[in-house]
Structures are given as structure tokens and as C-alpha cells.
Design an enzyme around this catalytic site. Structure first.
Site, PDB file in Angstrom:
ATOM      1  CB  SER A 119      -0.961  -0.038   1.197  1.00  0.00           C
ATOM      2  OG  SER A 119      -1.928   0.988   1.124  1.00  0.00           O
ATOM      3  CG  ASP A 261      -6.022  -2.717  -4.920  1.00  0.00           C
ATOM      4  OD1 ASP A 261      -6.785  -1.782  -4.588  1.00  0.00           O
ATOM      5  OD2 ASP A 261      -4.849  -2.810  -4.531  1.00  0.00           O
ATOM      6  CG  HIS A 291      -5.590  -1.454  -1.147  1.00  0.00           C
ATOM      7  ND1 HIS A 291      -4.704  -1.164  -2.152  1.00  0.00           N
ATOM      8  CD2 HIS A 291      -5.119  -0.819  -0.030  1.00  0.00           C
ATOM      9  CE1 HIS A 291      -3.741  -0.387  -1.691  1.00  0.00           C
ATOM     10  NE2 HIS A 291      -3.967  -0.175  -0.403  1.00  0.00           N
TER      11      HIS A 291
END
Length: 317
Positions: A119, A261, A291
Site C-alpha cells: 500500500s 483492488d 487492497h
């Protein structure tokens, strides 16, 4: 305490030069290689539990003895993210990359075996690869790309407005909790929420409100108890400001992308892989957690991380 002395301890947590970092794992000044591990904006330097700090870390299932990132074979370094540059200038992923380099300098580490970032941490890993190509053998980038997707930027803009509104009316905590709840809907997938409703009838409004609403409220309030609006908005904006030129990254890089995602669309990961300036590979996985697969669906992601870290150096397809 000198940097050399720090390396001789199996666990160390230090605040120096404005950078808070923690290093855990097998001791030795010239022993096991170092892996830098970086997570999302809510991650901290405390990645995993250790003898000196037995609290669970944010990636406890992936980092530790016998785990995918095995602390009996590697030393693991992580940092607390900077929240604001001097003079109120927005903090960038390049600033975070320099903070990581500062921690390495303090520890006397010239080069890491890998930077593993997920991330926001994946964005920082890419920024580190661009700024310090000679300081990492490889990058492992999970659910991150070279720039923010426009829809993700739009959503975060509204989240920051919610936080600002909450602060303006004396309800900062509520603003943070709602913003985090909105963010959770983008971290996960429609399939995940569908699974949460599977046991309830579609006509049971109360059950739907309770099962999903309570989930978002609980996570939002837990987050709000630990954050300030200033820190949240600073790091949220940093996500939107992130931009690196893939062609400038020559460090061997593996991208792990989740096809579902919604914050980092798979097309963006494919574009990044095609434009990287050094050896690269793209691993595409599917998960109902979207995600957040690196956190909640770690069993699917971790084996690939382990294989990449234990493979012979510079062996690429």
C-alpha cells in the site's frame, strides 16, 4: 549507544535524527541481511512482536520466527512515517524514502536485501528505489503503483473534507471515524460485503445496517482513538501526491497486485511493470479483500514474498 552496538542487539527501537525506527531479528553487525518492511499509512515501526516488545505487530502473521519474512534468517527494519515536513510543506513518499535511508545510515547499513512495501509502503519502496538504487538488492511492491489512481484521489479528497468538517465543529474523533469507515469500503470489495450479508435476508434492513454499519463504525472508531486529524490529512494527501517515473527505477522489482483492488486498479500495476527501468515481474492474485489482501488474506500473499526473499540474487525471468 553507537550504531554498531545497536546492531549487536536482537531487538532495538530508536528515535534519532527525527526518524523513529525499530530493527528486530537475528543479531550481528555483519550477519543476517536486512529487509526493510513498510505498510499502509496506519502501520508503525512495530512490525512484529519481539522479546523486548511482546505486543503484536501490524504484520505479525508474515514477519517473525518461521514466517514468510523469517526473523531467524533476516533482520527486519521499519520506521514510523513522517507526518509533516518542516514549515508545513506536504510530506511526500520521497521524504519517507529519505527517512528510511537515514535509519539505515544510523545503523551503519549500506544496502538492504530487499524493501518490502505494501500500500503506502509500496509507494515508499518505489520512491526509495528511484532515489537510492544502490541501497537495495530488490523491491517487493504490494498493492501500490507509481502514482495515485484518480478515483482513489477523489475519494481521499472527500475523506479529508469529512475530517476537516469534524474538526471545525468540535467533533474531530467522529470525523476521523467516518473518514476511516469510508476508506474501508475502498480497501475491500463488493464480494467481501456480500459475504457479510450472506446469512441475512435482503429484506432485513436492520440486519444489513447492523452487520455492515457496525463493522465500519467499529473499525472507524478504533482508528480515531489513535490518530489526529493533522496526521491523517497529511498522510492521506501524501498518497495523492505520490509520483515516480518507473523508467528511473532500475532495482529489480516484483509487483504483487490484487485483481480486485479498487484503489490500485490492475491496469495500473500492469502499466508500472511494463515501464520499470530494471528487471521486473508482476504477480496477479485474486482476493475478496481487495487492497487489504496483504493484511487479511496474507496466506495467499506470504508464500510469494518468502520465495522472492530466499531466491538467488539477480535471478529473474
Amino acid at each position: 549507544m553507537t550504531a554498531l552496538a545497536l546492531l549487536r542487539e536482537s531487538e532495538t527501537s530508536v528515535v534519532t535524527s527525527g526518524v523513529c525506527y525499530e530493527i528486530v531479528g537475528a543479531p550481528g553487525a555483519h550477519g543476517p541481511p536486512v529487509i526493510a518492511v513498510l505498510g499502509g499509512i496506519s502501520a508503525s515501526r512495530h512490525v512484529t512482536s519481539s522479546a523486548s516488545d511482546p505486543r503484536s505487530g501490524w504484520w505479525e502473521e508474515v514477519v517473525g520466527e518461521g514466517c514468510a519474512i523469517d526473523t531467524t534468517s533476516f533482520r527486519v527494519l521499519s520506521i514510523d512515517y513522517l507526518a509533516q515536513a518542516n514549515g508545513g510543506v506536504p510530506v511526500t513518499t520521497e521524504d519517507q524514502a529519505h527517512a528510511l535511508a537515514t535509519a539505515l545510515d544510523e545503523l551503519g547499513i549500506d544496502r538492504v536485501h530487499a524493501v518490502v512495501g505494501a500500500s503506502y509502503g509500496g509507494m515508499v519502496a518505489l520512491a526509495f528505489g528511484a532515489a537510492f538504487p544502490d541501497r537495495a538488492d530488490r523491491l517487493v511492491v504490494i498493492s501500490a503503483a507509481h502514482e495515485s489512481d484518480p478515483m482513489a484521489t477523489a475519494l481521499r479528497h472527500l475523506q479529508r473534507r469529512v475530517v476537516e468538517l469534524g474538526s471545525a465543529v468540535g467533533r474531530e474523533r467522529d470525523g476521523l471515524a467516518i473518514a476511516r469507515g469510508i476508506a474501508m469500503t475502498s480497501y475491500l470489495t463488493p464480494r467481501y460485503f456480500e459475504e457479510r450479508l450472506a446469512e441475512d435476508g435482503r429484506d432485513d434492513v436492520g440486519a444489513i445496517e447492523d452487520r455492515i454499519g457496525r463493522y465500519l463504525k467499529t473499525h472507524g472508531e478504533r482508528f480515531a482513538d489513535q490518530w489526529t486529524s493533522t496526521r491523517y490529512n497529511s498522510l492521506s494527501l501524501s498518497l495523492d501526491l505520490h509520483s515516480v517515473r518507473p523508467e528511473e527505477i532500475t532495482v529489480p522489482t516484483t509487483l504483487i497486485a490484487i485483481s480486485s483492488d479498487r484503489l490500485v486498479p490492475i491496469a495500473q500495476s500492469r502499466e508500472l511493470a511494463s515501464r520499470l527501468g530494471g528487471p521486473s515481474q508482476l504477480i496477479e492474485l485474486d482476493s475478496s479483500l481487495g487492497h487489504d489482501a496483504f493484511l487479511g488474506d496474507w496466506q495467499r500473499v506470504a508464500p510469494f514474498i518468502n520465495a522472492l526473499l530466499t531466491a538467488e540474487r539477480r535471478v529473474w525471468p
